[in-house]
Design a protein around this motif. Sequence first.
Motif, PDB file in Angstrom:
ATOM      1  N   ILE A  49       0.832  -1.209   0.000  1.00 50.75           N
ATOM      2  CA  ILE A  49       0.000   0.000   0.000  1.00 50.75           C
ATOM      3  C   ILE A  49       0.862   1.253   0.000  1.00 50.75           C
ATOM      4  O   ILE A  49       0.492   2.280  -0.584  1.00 50.75           O
ATOM      5  CB  ILE A  49      -0.987  -0.003   1.195  1.00 50.75           C
ATOM      6  CG1 ILE A  49      -2.176   0.926   0.915  1.00 50.75           C
ATOM      7  CG2 ILE A  49      -0.303   0.388   2.482  1.00 50.75           C
ATOM      8  CD1 ILE A  49      -3.081   0.453  -0.181  1.00 50.75           C
ATOM      9  N   GLU A  50       2.037   1.180   0.632  1.00 51.29           N
ATOM     10  CA  GLU A  50       2.911   2.354   0.632  1.00 51.29           C
ATOM     11  C   GLU A  50       3.533   2.588  -0.739  1.00 51.29           C
ATOM     12  O   GLU A  50       4.017   3.682  -1.014  1.00 51.29           O
ATOM     13  CB  GLU A  50       3.993   2.208   1.708  1.00 51.29           C
ATOM     14  CG  GLU A  50       3.436   2.366   3.116  1.00 51.29           C
ATOM     15  CD  GLU A  50       4.504   2.403   4.182  1.00 51.29           C
ATOM     16  OE1 GLU A  50       5.655   1.999   3.883  1.00 51.29           O
ATOM     17  OE2 GLU A  50       4.202   2.828   5.308  1.00 51.29           O
ATOM     18  N   LEU A  53       0.925   5.060  -2.417  1.00 51.37           N
ATOM     19  CA  LEU A  53       0.451   6.262  -1.723  1.00 51.37           C
ATOM     20  C   LEU A  53       0.675   7.479  -2.620  1.00 51.37           C
ATOM     21  O   LEU A  53       1.806   7.863  -2.898  1.00 51.37           O
ATOM     22  CB  LEU A  53       1.191   6.441  -0.395  1.00 51.37           C
ATOM     23  CG  LEU A  53       0.765   5.530   0.760  1.00 51.37           C
ATOM     24  CD1 LEU A  53       1.626   5.801   1.982  1.00 51.37           C
ATOM     25  CD2 LEU A  53      -0.705   5.728   1.096  1.00 51.37           C
ATOM     26  N   GLU A  54      -0.397   8.051  -3.078  1.00 50.85           N
ATOM     27  CA  GLU A  54      -0.332   9.218  -3.955  1.00 50.85           C
ATOM     28  C   GLU A  54      -1.299  10.275  -3.435  1.00 50.85           C
ATOM     29  O   GLU A  54      -2.250   9.971  -2.705  1.00 50.85           O
ATOM     30  CB  GLU A  54      -0.723   8.839  -5.392  1.00 50.85           C
ATOM     31  CG  GLU A  54       0.128   7.754  -6.035  1.00 50.85           C
ATOM     32  CD  GLU A  54       1.448   8.287  -6.563  1.00 50.85           C
ATOM     33  OE1 GLU A  54       1.698   9.497  -6.384  1.00 50.85           O
ATOM     34  OE2 GLU A  54       2.216   7.507  -7.151  1.00 50.85           O
ATOM     35  N   SER A  55      -1.043  11.505  -3.814  1.00 53.77           N
ATOM     36  CA  SER A  55      -1.988  12.563  -3.459  1.00 53.77           C
ATOM     37  C   SER A  55      -3.282  12.373  -4.253  1.00 53.77           C
ATOM     38  O   SER A  55      -3.303  11.711  -5.300  1.00 53.77           O
ATOM     39  CB  SER A  55      -1.385  13.934  -3.782  1.00 53.77           C
ATOM     40  OG  SER A  55      -1.237  14.084  -5.187  1.00 53.77           O
ATOM     41  N   ASN A  56      -4.358  12.949  -3.739  1.00 49.08           N
ATOM     42  CA  ASN A  56      -5.628  12.853  -4.464  1.00 49.08           C
ATOM     43  C   ASN A  56      -5.517  13.468  -5.859  1.00 49.08           C
ATOM     44  O   ASN A  56      -6.115  12.974  -6.824  1.00 49.08           O
ATOM     45  CB  ASN A  56      -6.737  13.548  -3.671  1.00 49.08           C
ATOM     46  CG  ASN A  56      -7.142  12.738  -2.451  1.00 49.08           C
ATOM     47  OD1 ASN A  56      -6.801  11.555  -2.337  1.00 49.08           O
ATOM     48  ND2 ASN A  56      -7.859  13.365  -1.536  1.00 49.08           N
ATOM     49  N   CYS A 140      -9.129   7.536  -4.102  1.00 47.67           N
ATOM     50  CA  CYS A 140      -8.806   8.701  -3.267  1.00 47.67           C
ATOM     51  C   CYS A 140      -9.211   8.464  -1.816  1.00 47.67           C
ATOM     52  O   CYS A 140      -8.535   8.919  -0.883  1.00 47.67           O
ATOM     53  CB  CYS A 140      -9.509   9.950  -3.806  1.00 47.67           C
ATOM     54  SG  CYS A 140      -8.815  10.591  -5.348  1.00 47.67           S
ATOM     55  N   ILE A 143      -7.428   4.239  -0.406  1.00 48.66           N
ATOM     56  CA  ILE A 143      -6.009   4.022  -0.101  1.00 48.66           C
ATOM     57  C   ILE A 143      -5.664   4.550   1.285  1.00 48.66           C
ATOM     58  O   ILE A 143      -5.013   3.875   2.087  1.00 48.66           O
ATOM     59  CB  ILE A 143      -5.117   4.671  -1.184  1.00 48.66           C
ATOM     60  CG1 ILE A 143      -5.254   3.909  -2.501  1.00 48.66           C
ATOM     61  CG2 ILE A 143      -3.655   4.687  -0.741  1.00 48.66           C
ATOM     62  CD1 ILE A 143      -4.479   4.522  -3.656  1.00 48.66           C
ATOM     63  N   GLY A 144      -6.103   5.756   1.583  1.00 49.22           N
ATOM     64  CA  GLY A 144      -5.808   6.334   2.894  1.00 49.22           C
ATOM     65  C   GLY A 144      -6.426   5.532   4.026  1.00 49.22           C
ATOM     66  O   GLY A 144      -5.800   5.331   5.076  1.00 49.22           O
ATOM     67  N   HIS A 147      -4.514   2.258   4.429  1.00 50.60           N
ATOM     68  CA  HIS A 147      -3.210   2.543   5.028  1.00 50.60           C
ATOM     69  C   HIS A 147      -3.350   2.833   6.518  1.00 50.60           C
ATOM     70  O   HIS A 147      -2.563   2.332   7.342  1.00 50.60           O
ATOM     71  CB  HIS A 147      -2.567   3.730   4.303  1.00 50.60           C
ATOM     72  CG  HIS A 147      -1.169   4.024   4.750  1.00 50.60           C
ATOM     73  ND1 HIS A 147      -0.868   5.050   5.616  1.00 50.60           N
ATOM     74  CD2 HIS A 147       0.012   3.413   4.464  1.00 50.60           C
ATOM     75  CE1 HIS A 147       0.436   5.071   5.838  1.00 50.60           C
ATOM     76  NE2 HIS A 147       0.994   4.089   5.151  1.00 50.60           N
ATOM     77  N   SER A 148      -4.343   3.620   6.882  1.00 50.59           N
ATOM     78  CA  SER A 148      -4.556   3.934   8.301  1.00 50.59           C
ATOM     79  C   SER A 148      -4.914   2.680   9.088  1.00 50.59           C
ATOM     80  O   SER A 148      -4.407   2.466  10.200  1.00 50.59           O
ATOM     81  CB  SER A 148      -5.671   4.976   8.440  1.00 50.59           C
ATOM     82  OG  SER A 148      -5.299   6.188   7.835  1.00 50.59           O
ATOM     83  N   HIS A 151      -1.653   0.500   9.522  1.00 52.49           N
ATOM     84  CA  HIS A 151      -0.674   1.057  10.452  1.00 52.49           C
ATOM     85  C   HIS A 151      -1.203   1.097  11.879  1.00 52.49           C
ATOM     86  O   HIS A 151      -0.486   0.764  12.830  1.00 52.49           O
ATOM     87  CB  HIS A 151      -0.250   2.458   9.999  1.00 52.49           C
ATOM     88  CG  HIS A 151       1.024   2.453   9.210  1.00 52.49           C
ATOM     89  ND1 HIS A 151       2.257   2.237   9.783  1.00 52.49           N
ATOM     90  CD2 HIS A 151       1.253   2.598   7.887  1.00 52.49           C
ATOM     91  CE1 HIS A 151       3.198   2.269   8.850  1.00 52.49           C
ATOM     92  NE2 HIS A 151       2.614   2.484   7.687  1.00 52.49           N
TER      93      HIS A 151
END
Length: 365
Positions: A49-50, A53-56, A140, A143-144, A147-148, A151
């Motif tokens: 997943i890392e 990781l991209e911006s929206n 968008c 992914i976040g 990832h959250s 972690h």
Amino acid sequence: MSPKPRHVILVGNQQVPLPEGVTALDWALERVNYQNPRIRSYLGCIRLIEGVLESNYALLHCSPERLLDIWGKVRQVANLIRTQLAPLLEASSPIPRLEEARQSAGMALTLLGSHVLRGLERFPEEVPPGQLMEVRKLLCVSIGQIHSFLHDTFGEVMAADPRSLHDADYFLSRRFPRDIEEAEWLHATLVRLRDYLASLDAGRQEHVAGVAGLVRRDEIVPSIAVWEPTAGFLDVLLSGLTPKLKEVLALRGVRFYEMEILDRHAFEIPHRCHLLLNLHAAALEAVEGIKAGVGATPAEKEQGVRDLIWCHASFGRRIAAQLSEIDTVMLDLVAFVPLWIEAVEKRRALLLRKSAEEGAQREVW
């Protein structure tokens, strides 16, 4: 009534007590069957997943090729969470704190599944062009959240691991997953190097140590027939062993003092091999030159014999000395590598490998 003594486990050089009522066997079974596989599953998902990781903004405007690459990896993570991580989080733990962390992670996974994973699963693996914008918007958000989840729950699970009690900051740091990868790769490479050195041992004894003793005893420059196998073995050291030593030196998990020792061997072995090959070639050239220059008279022939004896003895001693030096360096390397492997095995980052090996041994027994 005095409380019962608590079982302890050894983590590195530290003795860590287990919770009351939990035996070392309980923890060993939990560690091998569930906790270490959980950690590996988490680390694999986090690594994937890392990587996406991209911006929206990037997700909304990247090329279709990049979008499909991200989509494939996110689907892979979602599948790993469903099929690999989820079953491991279902197994209860005898460690109270770890059981709390497991239950918390399980509840978080339930929410993730209903709000995120299910949304991802609505789309086919091959997304039609008309749905690419929907996928962009979904990624968008997804992914976040994935990832959250990974972690946060990984942090809880690691914080509750008995091995983390004496060094929790390390096991919860971003450095820990990287150290695992580096230490395991270094360990595997060193094991291969040890095995390769073992395969060279017979050649070393015959073509290096054996020839050194012969040349030292007879004080003679080896003939081409005698020297050819030794030259072949030296070529193996140059083209086979030396690149392997340099490969190990390039690994990130090598400590400074280990690098110093290995770097010396990586320099000395090829340096002495080249020196020895050139020395033998020069010795043969000198011998042939003396033979060609011997005169026809008895006195000149006698002087030529004395010159040949001196030339053979002088070059022979130097050739024997260089062969002995190569033999010594190789023996040092053969002795050092197992000690290095043992030192690497004591690193905290190899706790997963050691436990996996213990589990494999238990299955064999």
